[in-house]
Design an enzyme around this catalytic site. Structure first.
Site, short mmCIF file in Angstrom:
data_model
loop_
_atom_site.label_atom_id
_atom_site.label_comp_id
_atom_site.label_asym_id
_atom_site.label_seq_id
_atom_site.Cartn_x
_atom_site.Cartn_y
_atom_site.Cartn_z
N CYS A 46 36.13 20.72 59.81
CA CYS A 46 35.59 21.93 59.79
C CYS A 46 35.83 22.80 61.00
O CYS A 46 37.08 22.92 61.30
CB CYS A 46 34.00 22.08 59.63
SG CYS A 46 33.60 23.59 58.91
N HIS A 71 34.19 19.50 54.62
CA HIS A 71 33.08 18.46 54.98
C HIS A 71 33.35 17.23 54.21
O HIS A 71 32.74 16.79 53.30
CB HIS A 71 31.91 18.95 54.96
CG HIS A 71 31.45 19.98 56.10
ND1 HIS A 71 30.98 19.80 57.42
CD2 HIS A 71 31.58 21.32 56.04
CE1 HIS A 71 30.82 20.88 57.95
NE2 HIS A 71 31.31 21.83 57.34
N GLU A 87 32.10 14.42 55.01
CA GLU A 87 30.80 13.49 55.19
C GLU A 87 29.74 14.31 53.97
O GLU A 87 28.82 13.68 53.75
CB GLU A 87 30.23 13.68 56.50
CG GLU A 87 29.66 15.08 56.98
CD GLU A 87 30.59 16.07 57.30
OE1 GLU A 87 30.15 17.23 57.58
OE2 GLU A 87 32.04 15.98 57.23
#
Length: 205
Positions: A77, A179, A181
């Site tokens: 990001c 992202h 994650e």
């Protein structure tokens, strides 16, 4: 192999650590370069503004170290944006590891600013190691108001009013605007690919 997660004191660090836990990866949250000397790979996460993030990296001694790194480095990001030369956000010079500039996403009548939500990845380079085992058109989660236009370093893009660099690479330096994650099984695969498939000491050119 241990991964150093650079502590940028931003909101997504905990979610990055949880994602690494789920993969069973060995990692260490590090504040300064000395704490990462024996780590094989680096992750630079980030949520927030470019100016304060660069100020924090200067203060902790990371800027000069990252500019000389030979270990695989993944920016996430804001962390991806920091890999480039310059950001309109805060009018600030960045790390300069990948040629390019960060610009504000254009405001358009039918598009909400910032870009927030799931969007499809379109591979520009089908040989990009992060995309190994990732289906074409896989959707990942974005949260950002600034972006890098798709250019020479772009390995995968997404469209949101313009073609957005979703994955950028310069040798062993790679970044994800989205992202991983927070992107479910697709994101987990991309993180796993960074851990297992990226080689170090490649030329940046």
């Amino acid at each position: 192999m241990t991964i150093a997660v650079i502590n940028t004191s931003t909101a997504n660090i905990a979610s990055v650590l949880y994602a690494l836990d789920r993969l069973g990866a060995a990692y260490r949250l590090v504040d300064c370069p000395e704490e990462a000397q024996d780590c094989a790979r680096l992750i630079l996460p980030g949520v927030g503004a470019a100016g304060p993030a660069m100020a924090a990296l200067h203060k902790s001694g990371w800027v000069e170290v990252l500019r000389k790194e030979t270990r695989p480095l993944l920016g996430i990001c804001l962390g991806m944006q920091l890999l480039f030369d310059y950001s309109e956000e805060s009018d600030v010079a960045l790390l300069g590891l990948i040629p390019g500039r960060v610009e504000r996403l254009k405001s358009e009548p039918k598009l909400v600013w910032p870009h927030m939500g799931w969007n499809a990845l379109e591979a520009v380079n089908s040989d990009e190691p992060l995309l190994n085992g990732v289906e074409p058109g896989a959707r990942v989660y974005f949260v950002h108001g600034f972006y890098v236009k798709a250019g020479p370093a772009c390995q995968a893009k997404a469209h949101y009013g313009d073609d957005i660099t979703a994955i950028a690479r310069q040798g062993y330096i790679v970044g994800c605007q989205f992202h991983p994650e927070r992107s479910g099984a697709v994101g987990a695969k991309i993180l796993e690919n960074f851990i297992t498939n990226t080689t170090s000491a490649e030329a940046r050119s």
